[in-house]
Motif scaffolding. Structure first.
Motif, PDB file in Angstrom:
ATOM      1  N   LEU A  18       0.716  -1.273   0.081  1.00 44.54           N
ATOM      2  CA  LEU A  18      -0.131  -0.010   0.045  1.00 44.54           C
ATOM      3  C   LEU A  18       0.855   1.315   0.054  1.00 44.54           C
ATOM      4  N   ALA A  19       1.819   1.167   0.825  1.00 49.22           N
ATOM      5  CA  ALA A  19       3.050   2.320   0.870  1.00 49.22           C
ATOM      6  C   ALA A  19       3.398   2.569  -0.533  1.00 49.22           C
ATOM      7  N   ILE A  20       3.945   1.572  -1.290  1.00 46.60           N
ATOM      8  CA  ILE A  20       4.554   1.650  -2.504  1.00 46.60           C
ATOM      9  C   ILE A  20       3.409   2.312  -3.454  1.00 46.60           C
ATOM     10  N   ILE A  21       2.471   1.874  -3.462  1.00 41.43           N
ATOM     11  CA  ILE A  21       1.418   2.361  -4.516  1.00 41.43           C
ATOM     12  C   ILE A  21       1.156   3.971  -4.096  1.00 41.43           C
ATOM     13  N   ILE A  22       1.059   4.169  -3.051  1.00 43.43           N
ATOM     14  CA  ILE A  22       0.856   5.617  -2.560  1.00 43.43           C
ATOM     15  C   ILE A  22       1.962   6.452  -2.997  1.00 43.43           C
ATOM     16  N   ALA A  23       3.386   5.812  -2.848  1.00 46.24           N
ATOM     17  CA  ALA A  23       4.408   6.468  -3.261  1.00 46.24           C
ATOM     18  C   ALA A  23       4.626   6.930  -4.943  1.00 46.24           C
ATOM     19  N   ILE A  24       4.144   5.859  -5.553  1.00 42.81           N
ATOM     20  CA  ILE A  24       4.365   5.981  -6.959  1.00 42.81           C
ATOM     21  C   ILE A  24       3.275   6.827  -7.531  1.00 42.81           C
ATOM     22  N   ILE A  25       1.996   6.869  -7.342  1.00 47.16           N
ATOM     23  CA  ILE A  25       1.108   7.697  -7.953  1.00 47.16           C
ATOM     24  C   ILE A  25       1.494   9.064  -8.154  1.00 47.16           C
ATOM     25  N   PRO A  26       2.049  10.020  -7.187  1.00 54.76           N
ATOM     26  CA  PRO A  26       2.389  11.140  -7.704  1.00 54.76           C
ATOM     27  C   PRO A  26       3.208  11.451  -8.677  1.00 54.76           C
ATOM     28  N   TYR A  27       4.142  10.325  -8.958  1.00 54.29           N
ATOM     29  CA  TYR A  27       5.108  10.587 -10.043  1.00 54.29           C
ATOM     30  C   TYR A  27       4.560  10.249 -11.575  1.00 54.29           C
ATOM     31  N   VAL A  28       3.398   9.249 -11.251  1.00 54.82           N
ATOM     32  CA  VAL A  28       2.615   8.852 -12.573  1.00 54.82           C
ATOM     33  C   VAL A  28       1.388   9.500 -12.864  1.00 54.82           C
ATOM     34  N   ALA A  29       0.986  10.355 -11.982  1.00 57.09           N
ATOM     35  CA  ALA A  29      -0.217  10.886 -12.353  1.00 57.09           C
ATOM     36  C   ALA A  29      -0.008  12.234 -13.167  1.00 57.09           C
ATOM     37  N   SER A  56      -1.682  15.188 -13.823  1.00 52.79           N
ATOM     38  CA  SER A  56      -2.237  16.400 -13.461  1.00 52.79           C
ATOM     39  C   SER A  56      -2.690  16.175 -11.946  1.00 52.79           C
ATOM     40  N   ALA A  57      -3.069  17.428 -11.578  1.00 50.62           N
ATOM     41  CA  ALA A  57      -3.257  17.551  -9.848  1.00 50.62           C
ATOM     42  C   ALA A  57      -4.620  16.941  -9.937  1.00 50.62           C
ATOM     43  N   TYR A  77      -5.639  14.189 -10.915  1.00 51.98           N
ATOM     44  CA  TYR A  77      -5.691  12.483 -10.779  1.00 51.98           C
ATOM     45  C   TYR A  77      -5.159  12.392  -9.214  1.00 51.98           C
ATOM     46  N   LEU A  78      -4.113  13.525  -8.501  1.00 52.36           N
ATOM     47  CA  LEU A  78      -4.066  13.375  -7.153  1.00 52.36           C
ATOM     48  C   LEU A  78      -5.408  13.660  -6.447  1.00 52.36           C
ATOM     49  N   ARG A  79      -6.291  14.389  -6.876  1.00 50.64           N
ATOM     50  CA  ARG A  79      -7.486  14.529  -6.100  1.00 50.64           C
ATOM     51  C   ARG A  79      -8.541  13.328  -6.001  1.00 50.64           C
ATOM     52  N   VAL A  80      -8.431  12.737  -7.105  1.00 49.33           N
ATOM     53  CA  VAL A  80      -9.327  11.492  -7.544  1.00 49.33           C
ATOM     54  C   VAL A  80      -8.588  10.653  -6.543  1.00 49.33           C
ATOM     55  N   ALA A  81      -7.247  10.514  -6.301  1.00 47.59           N
ATOM     56  CA  ALA A  81      -6.548   9.465  -5.624  1.00 47.59           C
ATOM     57  C   ALA A  81      -7.031   9.699  -4.199  1.00 47.59           C
ATOM     58  N   ALA A  82      -6.758  11.102  -3.785  1.00 50.20           N
ATOM     59  CA  ALA A  82      -7.180  11.364  -2.519  1.00 50.20           C
ATOM     60  C   ALA A  82      -8.669  11.141  -1.878  1.00 50.20           C
ATOM     61  N   VAL A  83      -9.518  11.202  -2.898  1.00 54.54           N
ATOM     62  CA  VAL A  83     -11.053  10.700  -2.829  1.00 54.54           C
ATOM     63  C   VAL A  83     -11.079   9.211  -2.336  1.00 54.54           C
ATOM     64  N   ILE A  85      -3.843  23.975   5.215  1.00 52.12           N
ATOM     65  CA  ILE A  85      -4.162  22.807   4.291  1.00 52.12           C
ATOM     66  C   ILE A  85      -4.762  22.998   3.046  1.00 52.12           C
ATOM     67  N   SER A  86      -4.186  23.073   2.095  1.00 50.96           N
ATOM     68  CA  SER A  86      -4.735  23.272   0.850  1.00 50.96           C
ATOM     69  C   SER A  86      -3.980  22.629  -0.368  1.00 50.96           C
ATOM     70  N   GLY A  87      -4.785  22.329  -1.471  1.00 50.34           N
ATOM     71  CA  GLY A  87      -3.931  21.952  -2.782  1.00 50.34           C
ATOM     72  C   GLY A  87      -4.323  20.710  -2.875  1.00 50.34           C
ATOM     73  N   ALA A  88      -4.220  19.907  -4.089  1.00 43.41           N
ATOM     74  CA  ALA A  88      -4.397  18.409  -4.391  1.00 43.41           C
ATOM     75  C   ALA A  88      -3.346  17.754  -3.721  1.00 43.41           C
ATOM     76  N   SER A  89      -1.928  18.218  -4.060  1.00 46.03           N
ATOM     77  CA  SER A  89      -1.072  17.578  -3.650  1.00 46.03           C
ATOM     78  C   SER A  89      -0.787  17.211  -2.039  1.00 46.03           C
TER      79      SER A  89
END
Length: 315
Positions: free
Chosen positions: A16-27, A29-30, A32-38, A155-159
């Motif tokens: 789970l930690a690896i998946i979380i760490a990888i997503i910001p590098y392959v997303a 745009s922001a 996709y980061l917001r969708v991942a946060a949801v 605390i603001s922003g998709a990232s």
């Protein structure tokens, strides 16, 4: 060696930690980061249902009500009571746990369909309260949520929200895995198989069921608070019956009783509708059809089926 690794708690958290760490590098745009946060937020709520349904075998069709309690706590605390949003988040989780304790004592005496209907009624009552108490909740339109700050930093922003929600999910997953491996977790598994047999071995069935209900409520409320703070808005729809059904579907599709299954199920029901928007009016029909196909061919859920397949190949 690999077979035992697939079953270990450390491997689950590491994956789970690896998946979380990888997503910001392959997303790309922001967005996709917001969708991942949801996804992380709903996965956290689904983890609570994993403990209640997957471990203890108790059905809840009103779990989104606790999601709404957490969301409205984050909104009402700063707006009406002058509380810090972060403090309101934890107070909302505590309130949900207390309410689950009070309500759970009578309704958890029920079983099967009767328990499902009782929890459904509880969720409907909460949704009606959020809808009608407009002086506190803003009524059908909901209310704005004050932006959270930590040591004066907003605390603001998709990232930023991506990492906040991911951290909350990792902590929630770690706690769920430890509960599963604890004596309480083993007791919950026992009453999941047979309450009569569990009681015969000396397990206090009523208290264990109530504990699972309270823990599940706290998970959901915390997730609801994070979702409201991230969106800057909370409406009665957060506690709707359909959201309760979606949470149950996440747990079942991903794999009942699986921590990774809760994450995969949440991803399935959050990401797939985004991908199906091109189908316009056929979106819901195709989504429903895909859920049916998964349930027919993967009745144990996605993660347990894949784990079983890998173990068979490695043995």
């Amino acid at each position: 060696m690999l077979a035992s690794l697939l079953k270990s708690r450390l491997a689950t958290l590491l994956l789970l930690a690896i998946i979380i760490a990888i997503i910001p590098y392959v997303a790309p745009s922001a967005f996709y980061l917001r969708v991942a946060a949801v996804v992380w937020v709903f996965a956290l709520a689904a983890l609570g249902l994993t403990i209640l349904m997957g471990y203890a075998g108790q059905v809840s069709l009103g779990h989104a009500g606790f999601l709404g309690i957490g969301g409205y706590a984050v909104a009402i605390g700063p707006t009406h009571l002058g509380l810090n949003p972060i403090l309101s988040l934890f107070l909302g989780a505590a309130l949900a746990g207390l309410l689950a304790y009070v309500v759970g004592r009578p309704i958890l005496r029920l079983k099967g369909y009767y328990l499902a209907i009782a929890t459904l009624g509880f969720g409907v009552i909460l949704a009606l309260v959020f809808h009608s108490e407009s002086q506190w909740t803003g009524g059908p339109d909901g209310m704005q949520v004050a932006r959270a700050t930590v040591f004066g930093v907003r605390i603001s922003g998709a990232s930023t929200w991506y990492w906040v929600t991911a951290g909350a999910l990792l902590i929630g997953a770690w706690l769920a895995l430890n509960i599963e491996a604890s004596p309480t977790g083993r007791a919950l598994r026992a009453l999941h198989d047979s309450e009569v047999a569990a009681a015969g071995t000396g397990i206090d069935v009523a208290s264990k069921k109530l504990a699972a209900f309270v823990i599940g409520a706290i998970y959901a409320a915390f997730a609801g608070g994070l979702l409201a703070a991230m969106n800057g808005l909370i409406t009665p729809d957060a506690a709707s019956f359909m959201h309760s059904i979606e949470l149950v579907a996440m747990v079942i599709i991903g794999g009942l009783g699986s921590v990774l299954g809760a994450v995969v199920g949440a991803a399935f029901l959050v990401v797939l509708p985004q991908a199906l928007t091109m189908l316009q009016e056929y979106e819901q029909a195709v989504l429903g059809l895909l859920i049916m196909v998964f349930m027919i061919f993967l009745p144990a859920g996605i993660v347990p089926t894949l784990r079983k397949w890998l173990l068979e190949r490695l043995s």
